[in-house]
Design an enzyme around this catalytic site. Structure first.
Site: not given
Ligand SMILES: *Cc1c(COP(=O)(O)O)cnc(C)c1O
Length: 402
Positions: A197, A199-201
């Site tokens: 997603h 917002v993830k790394h």
């Protein structure tokens, strides 16, 4: 007109610490990512093609796992992991209530029962002792979450699993690149689940991955994402075969070559991304440690967190305002704080289905009352970090002392 003092809160009409809004997380898309996606768009394969395999191979190597199986989201990947161990009616999965609801929902998808156990108040990770106490004859899986990117007590869960003949599925959606005891998250638990997603790394739009060293799990994971069909389209075409067999009830949970091209391009920058997140965490820790009204998460000696989030805990007894008021005050300063998470058992769906469980997991519930996630993403500048620190100091000073 008298000048407004710099200490006047923006929420009360003062000048905000920042003039532009700083979100809590943000993707990092560069020209090379765009070029990689465009090149797939010009190719023969938009889905289930060579880039999927390339991304999976690269990802498996990055985290030190034998197999990586991509999915259309982290949630679908969790579902796949539940399928791979054969979770069904009556089976119990012990997990943390302080997570995104998908962690527990995936058990329900398979007809199993998520059983919550409380978190450790210092790290907010699933407590191995609480988890052990929740094990029954129906327990099949332990599902710890690497909260904020700090690995859970993975060795303790592994020992518990061996003792009770269970499988450890690690929700590492926060923890790509984290280390536990010098080992990379992704190659430690029986299965490890990641999310891409934005917002993830690393971002693929929507996307997820399960890593495992187990050949049998990998085979079931591959079939489940493709309707329960054993061989994939590209191999069939290469062999000139029309035949395929659906042997289990699966889903279409495939990740496209378009998304995998983006993931592969982003994966190359993961080390730099992690370095920057750890630098930001160190800045926060050194600036905020000891600030009255605030507590930082404890970090274990044997772990290297990946810092998907940077949560802090308000010391509410020492403040004249609740979390909601402080949240609003920080938002008015243009600091995009957030809250991770509303404990899963408190969501209306869970309350309706399993009864009111308020008070059952006191550490998770107490944390929820006082949690704030500070902005954390690798494109943040040092001056962004300073703004966050300045706003926290300004707001907490304002509400200090009870
Ligand atoms: C993001 C996340 C998920 C779900 O991932 P999606 O890719 O959004 O489906 C699951 N568990 C945790 C802890 C997450 O943070």
């Amino acid at each position: 007109m008298a000048l407004k003092p710099a200490t006047q809160l923006a929420v009360a009409g003062g000048t905000p610490v920042r003039s532009t809004f700083l979100p809590y997380g943000h993707q990092d898309i560069r020209e090379e990512d765009i070029a990689a996606v465009v090149s797939v768009l010009r190719s023969e394969w938009l889905t289930t093609g060579p880039t999927v395999e390339e991304f999976e191979t690269g990802f498996a190597a990055e985290v030190g796992a034998r197999h990586a199986v991509s999915y259309s989201s982290g949630t679908a990947a969790l579902h796949g992991a539940m399928f791979a161990v054969g979770i069904g009616a009556g089976d119990e999965v012990v997990t943390s209530p302080l997570s995104f609801c998908a962690t527990a929902n995936c058990v329900l998808y398979q007809g199993g029962l998520p059983v919550f156990a409380d978190v450790e108040p210092g790290t907010l990770n699933l407590s191995p002792e609480r988890a052990a106490a929740a094990i029954t004859s129906r327990t099949r899986v332990l599902l710890p979450v690497d909260y904020a990117g700090q690995p859970a007590a993975l060795d303790a869960f592994r020992r518990l699993a061996e003792k009770h003949d269970l499988i450890v599925i690690e929700d590492a959606c926060h923890a790509l690149g984290a280390e536990f005891g010098g080992r990379e998250v992704g190659g430690i638990s029986h299965m490890t689940v990641f999310s891409f997603h934005p917002v993830k790394h690393i971002a693929t739009g929507e996307g997820g991955m399960v890593t495992t060293d187990d050949e049998g799990f990998a085979r079931r994971l591959r079939a489940f994402r493709n309707h329960g069909i054993e061989s994939d389209a590209r191999r069939r075409q290469a062999a000139g075969e029309w035949h395929y067999e659906m042997t289990e009830l699966g889903y279409n949970y495939r990740l496209t070559d378009i998304a995998c091209a983006l993931g592969l391009s982003q994966l190359a920058r993961l080390p730099a991304n992690l370095t920057r997140r750890r630098e930001i965490a160190r800045r926060y820790q050194s600036s905020l440690a000891g600030l009255p009204g605030l507590r930082l998460l404890q970090v274990g000696n044997d772990v290297k967190p990946a810092w998907h989030l940077f949560p802090v805990l308000l010391d509410l007894p020492r403040l004249r305002a609740g979390r909601a008021e402080i949240f609003r005050a920080l938002r008015a300063e243009n600091i995009g704080v957030n809250v991770h998470y509303i404990p899963v058992h408190l969501h209306p769906y869970y309350r309706k289905r399993f009864g009111d469980q308020l008070g059952k997991y006191p550490a998770a519930e107490a944390a929820y009352e006082s949690l704030l996630s500070l902005p954390m993403f690798h494109a943040m500048t040092d001056s962004d970090v300073s703004d966050v620190v300045a706003a926290i100091e300004k707001v907490l000073l304002h509400y200090a002392g009870k």
